[in-house]
Design a protein around this motif. Structure first.
Motif, short mmCIF file in Angstrom:
data_model
loop_
_atom_site.label_atom_id
_atom_site.label_comp_id
_atom_site.label_asym_id
_atom_site.label_seq_id
_atom_site.Cartn_x
_atom_site.Cartn_y
_atom_site.Cartn_z
N HIS A 17 -7.51 -2.61 -16.54
CA HIS A 17 -6.86 -1.82 -15.19
C HIS A 17 -7.25 -2.99 -13.50
O HIS A 17 -8.43 -2.90 -12.81
N ALA A 18 -5.77 -4.10 -13.84
CA ALA A 18 -6.26 -4.70 -12.56
C ALA A 18 -5.20 -4.51 -11.85
O ALA A 18 -4.77 -5.44 -10.87
N GLU A 19 -4.37 -3.46 -11.77
CA GLU A 19 -3.13 -2.71 -10.80
C GLU A 19 -3.38 -4.04 -9.22
O GLU A 19 -2.35 -4.26 -9.17
N SER A 20 -4.58 -2.98 -9.25
CA SER A 20 -4.74 -3.34 -7.54
C SER A 20 -4.89 -4.96 -7.35
O SER A 20 -4.79 -5.16 -6.05
N LEU A 21 -5.33 -5.26 -8.08
CA LEU A 21 -5.46 -6.87 -8.13
C LEU A 21 -4.08 -7.33 -7.86
O LEU A 21 -3.81 -8.25 -6.95
N VAL A 22 -2.85 -6.53 -7.52
CA VAL A 22 -1.25 -6.93 -7.32
C VAL A 22 -1.28 -6.47 -5.99
O VAL A 22 -1.06 -7.07 -5.12
N LEU A 23 -1.33 -4.73 -5.90
CA LEU A 23 -1.16 -4.06 -5.24
C LEU A 23 -1.25 -4.48 -3.92
O LEU A 23 -1.13 -4.61 -2.79
N GLU A 24 -2.71 -4.54 -3.54
CA GLU A 24 -3.41 -4.52 -2.52
C GLU A 24 -3.65 -5.89 -1.64
O GLU A 24 -3.11 -5.32 -0.48
N PRO A 25 -2.87 -7.18 -2.15
CA PRO A 25 -2.58 -8.11 -1.11
C PRO A 25 -1.06 -7.80 -0.69
O PRO A 25 -1.35 -7.31 0.88
N ILE A 26 -0.09 -6.81 -1.19
CA ILE A 26 1.48 -6.67 -1.29
C ILE A 26 0.99 -6.01 0.20
O ILE A 26 1.57 -5.45 1.15
#
Length: 104
Positions: A17-26
């Motif tokens: 459940h760590a998708e936001s670790l990649v998506l948020e910086p982008i």
């Protein structure tokens, strides 16, 4: 091999459940550079996106082919190649094509 790595990487992100670790910086960088605007209409037309990716892929393939052909000619017939080529071509094709920026 790269596709398998990408698939397992994606699956590990989903499992953790760590998708936001990649998506948020982008998303943050995209907002800072003005690519995304609050309340703006975002393009979700996958056909246009796929067409743009296909065009870039074609340009990259042509560049790689040109570089490979010049490299092979340089090995097999260096004297002939020197007579045929404009010296400015060496500056253009000495670097890997995918590392260059395409025109807008």
């Amino acid at each position: 091999m790269i596709f398998r790595f990408a698939r397992t990487f994606r699956q590990r992100l989903i499992d953790a459940h760590a998708e936001s670790l990649v998506l948020e910086p982008i998303l943050t960088i995209s907002r800072q550079r003005g690519w995304l605007k609050a309340g703006g209409k975002q393009r979700t037309d996958s056909t246009a996106v796929l067409a743009a990716v296909r065009a870039l892929n074609s340009l990259e393939s042509v560049g790689k082919s040109m570089r490979a052909a010049l490299g092979d000619l340089a090995k097999e017939h260096p004297e002939w190649l020197l007579l045929q080529l404009d010296p400015n071509w060496f500056d253009r094709y000495i670097h890997r094509f995918e590392m260059t920026r395409f025109p807008k």
